[in-house]
Design a protein around this motif. Structure first.
Motif, PDB file in Angstrom:
ATOM      1  N   MET A   1      10.975  -4.514   2.311  1.00  0.00           N
ATOM      2  CA  MET A   1      11.449  -4.222   1.855  1.00  0.00           C
ATOM      3  C   MET A   1      11.181  -3.527   1.190  1.00  0.00           C
ATOM      4  SD  MET A   1      13.759  -6.566   2.073  1.00  0.00           S
ATOM      5  CE  MET A   1      14.696  -6.481   0.698  1.00  0.00           C
ATOM      6  N   GLY A   2      12.332  -2.507   0.352  1.00  0.00           N
ATOM      7  CA  GLY A   2      11.938  -1.154  -0.772  1.00  0.00           C
ATOM      8  C   GLY A   2      12.833  -1.152  -2.198  1.00  0.00           C
ATOM      9  N   TRP A   3      12.436  -0.557  -2.298  1.00  0.00           N
ATOM     10  CA  TRP A   3      13.665   0.237  -3.632  1.00  0.00           C
ATOM     11  C   TRP A   3      14.122   1.643  -3.096  1.00  0.00           C
ATOM     12  CZ3 TRP A   3      16.087  -2.321  -7.532  1.00  0.00           C
ATOM     13  CH2 TRP A   3      15.644  -3.817  -7.787  1.00  0.00           C
ATOM     14  N   TYR A   4      15.030   1.828  -3.760  1.00  0.00           N
ATOM     15  CA  TYR A   4      15.579   3.413  -3.615  1.00  0.00           C
ATOM     16  C   TYR A   4      16.312   3.888  -4.744  1.00  0.00           C
ATOM     17  CZ  TYR A   4      15.776   2.100   1.216  1.00  0.00           C
ATOM     18  OH  TYR A   4      15.135   1.422   2.973  1.00  0.00           O
ATOM     19  N   ARG A   5      16.915   4.500  -4.672  1.00  0.00           N
ATOM     20  CA  ARG A   5      17.188   5.425  -6.068  1.00  0.00           C
ATOM     21  C   ARG A   5      18.087   6.204  -5.707  1.00  0.00           C
ATOM     22  NH1 ARG A   5      12.388   7.754  -9.832  1.00  0.00           N
ATOM     23  NH2 ARG A   5      11.535   9.607  -8.461  1.00  0.00           N
ATOM     24  N   SER A  25       5.332  -4.362   2.474  1.00  0.00           N
ATOM     25  CA  SER A  25       5.833  -5.157   3.951  1.00  0.00           C
ATOM     26  C   SER A  25       5.256  -6.990   3.342  1.00  0.00           C
ATOM     27  CB  SER A  25       4.318  -4.535   4.554  1.00  0.00           C
ATOM     28  OG  SER A  25       2.373  -5.982   4.446  1.00  0.00           O
ATOM     29  N   THR A  26       5.409  -7.676   4.395  1.00  0.00           N
ATOM     30  CA  THR A  26       5.557  -9.451   5.014  1.00  0.00           C
ATOM     31  C   THR A  26       4.305  -9.820   4.207  1.00  0.00           C
ATOM     32  OG1 THR A  26       5.855  -9.144   6.865  1.00  0.00           O
ATOM     33  CG2 THR A  26       7.813  -9.128   5.902  1.00  0.00           C
ATOM     34  N   ARG A  27       3.551  -8.795   4.729  1.00  0.00           N
ATOM     35  CA  ARG A  27       1.973  -9.086   3.940  1.00  0.00           C
ATOM     36  C   ARG A  27       1.520  -8.812   2.640  1.00  0.00           C
ATOM     37  NH1 ARG A  27      -1.050  -7.601   9.121  1.00  0.00           N
ATOM     38  NH2 ARG A  27       0.197  -5.650   9.470  1.00  0.00           N
ATOM     39  N   GLY A  28       2.644  -8.142   1.719  1.00  0.00           N
ATOM     40  CA  GLY A  28       2.532  -8.235   1.150  1.00  0.00           C
ATOM     41  C   GLY A  28       1.117  -6.259   0.671  1.00  0.00           C
ATOM     42  N   SER A  29       1.643  -5.881   1.395  1.00  0.00           N
ATOM     43  CA  SER A  29       0.437  -3.821   1.354  1.00  0.00           C
ATOM     44  C   SER A  29       1.762  -3.366   1.000  1.00  0.00           C
ATOM     45  CB  SER A  29       0.120  -3.306   3.218  1.00  0.00           C
ATOM     46  OG  SER A  29       1.569  -3.666   3.645  1.00  0.00           O
ATOM     47  N   THR A  30       1.432  -2.178  -0.168  1.00  0.00           N
ATOM     48  CA  THR A  30       2.146  -1.356  -1.090  1.00  0.00           C
ATOM     49  C   THR A  30       2.689  -0.015  -0.701  1.00  0.00           C
ATOM     50  OG1 THR A  30       1.381  -1.988  -2.712  1.00  0.00           O
ATOM     51  CG2 THR A  30       3.507  -3.179  -2.878  1.00  0.00           C
ATOM     52  N   LYS A  84       3.908   6.922  -8.676  1.00  0.00           N
ATOM     53  CA  LYS A  84       2.515   6.274  -8.065  1.00  0.00           C
ATOM     54  C   LYS A  84       2.066   6.492  -9.312  1.00  0.00           C
ATOM     55  CE  LYS A  84       1.506   8.046  -3.337  1.00  0.00           C
ATOM     56  NZ  LYS A  84       0.341   8.087  -2.629  1.00  0.00           N
ATOM     57  N   GLY A  85       1.234   4.807  -9.928  1.00  0.00           N
ATOM     58  CA  GLY A  85       0.576   4.801 -11.513  1.00  0.00           C
ATOM     59  C   GLY A  85       1.412   4.106 -11.553  1.00  0.00           C
ATOM     60  N   ARG A  86       3.088   4.288 -11.503  1.00  0.00           N
ATOM     61  CA  ARG A  86       3.279   3.514 -12.763  1.00  0.00           C
ATOM     62  C   ARG A  86       4.489   2.935 -12.505  1.00  0.00           C
ATOM     63  NH1 ARG A  86       7.700   7.039 -14.616  1.00  0.00           N
ATOM     64  NH2 ARG A  86       8.273   8.339 -12.229  1.00  0.00           N
ATOM     65  N   PHE A  87       5.004   2.834 -11.131  1.00  0.00           N
ATOM     66  CA  PHE A  87       6.072   1.528 -10.885  1.00  0.00           C
ATOM     67  C   PHE A  87       4.562   0.266  -9.759  1.00  0.00           C
ATOM     68  CE2 PHE A  87      10.172   3.609 -10.321  1.00  0.00           C
ATOM     69  CZ  PHE A  87      10.464   4.259 -11.636  1.00  0.00           C
ATOM     70  N   THR A  88       5.045  -0.402  -9.512  1.00  0.00           N
ATOM     71  CA  THR A  88       4.624  -1.202  -9.179  1.00  0.00           C
ATOM     72  C   THR A  88       6.290  -2.649  -8.668  1.00  0.00           C
ATOM     73  OG1 THR A  88       2.739  -2.164 -10.549  1.00  0.00           O
ATOM     74  CG2 THR A  88       3.293  -4.014  -9.553  1.00  0.00           C
ATOM     75  N   ILE A  89       5.978  -2.698  -7.387  1.00  0.00           N
ATOM     76  CA  ILE A  89       7.163  -3.511  -6.263  1.00  0.00           C
ATOM     77  C   ILE A  89       6.331  -4.701  -6.003  1.00  0.00           C
ATOM     78  CG2 ILE A  89       6.257  -2.072  -4.077  1.00  0.00           C
ATOM     79  CD1 ILE A  89       9.335  -3.492  -3.240  1.00  0.00           C
ATOM     80  N   SER A  90       6.950  -5.760  -6.161  1.00  0.00           N
ATOM     81  CA  SER A  90       6.428  -6.624  -5.454  1.00  0.00           C
ATOM     82  C   SER A  90       7.844  -7.768  -5.567  1.00  0.00           C
ATOM     83  CB  SER A  90       5.798  -7.940  -7.263  1.00  0.00           C
ATOM     84  OG  SER A  90       6.095  -7.944  -7.838  1.00  0.00           O
TER      85      SER A  90
END
Length: 115
Positions: A34-38, A52-57, A64-70
């Protein structure tokens, strides 16, 4: 529900934070990357973060260093925590699988960073 539903955008000042949410009725977050786009005005849509489905980002360099996907697979919800926002982060933000499923693009949520 075929499309993703994004929420959480708004108008903030530089340096502030926002948390975006993306919901879907199906357990899609446990199946696909899954992803976030803009998409900023006059620019092409870009992928800024993916998980990823296993949680790697992975993140594009500019966030980088400012956004966190979960993600929360139990709630079928994807999140994007955005800290230290900059004016260049102004865009409509969307979520989708990576690569995106054409019929699943939602309306997005507007993020405006301005003083």
């Amino acid at each position: 529900q075929v499309q993703f539903v994004e929420s959480g955008g708004g108008l903030v000042q530089p340096g502030e934070s926002l948390r975006l949410s993306c919901a879907h009725s199906a357990p899609i977050f446990s199946i696909f990357i899954m992803g976030w786009y803009r998409q900023a005005p006059g620019k092409q849509r870009e992928l800024v973060a993916r998980i990823s489905t296993r949680g790697s980002t992975n993140y594009t360099d500019s966030v980088k260093g400012r956004f966190t996907i979960s993600g929360d697979s139990a709630k079928n919800t994807l999140y994007l925590q955005m800290n230290n926002l900059k004016p260049e982060d102004t865009a409509v933000y969307y979520c989708n699988s990576v690569p995106g499923i054409p019929v699943s693009w939602g309306q997005g949520t507007q993020v405006t960073v301005s003083s």
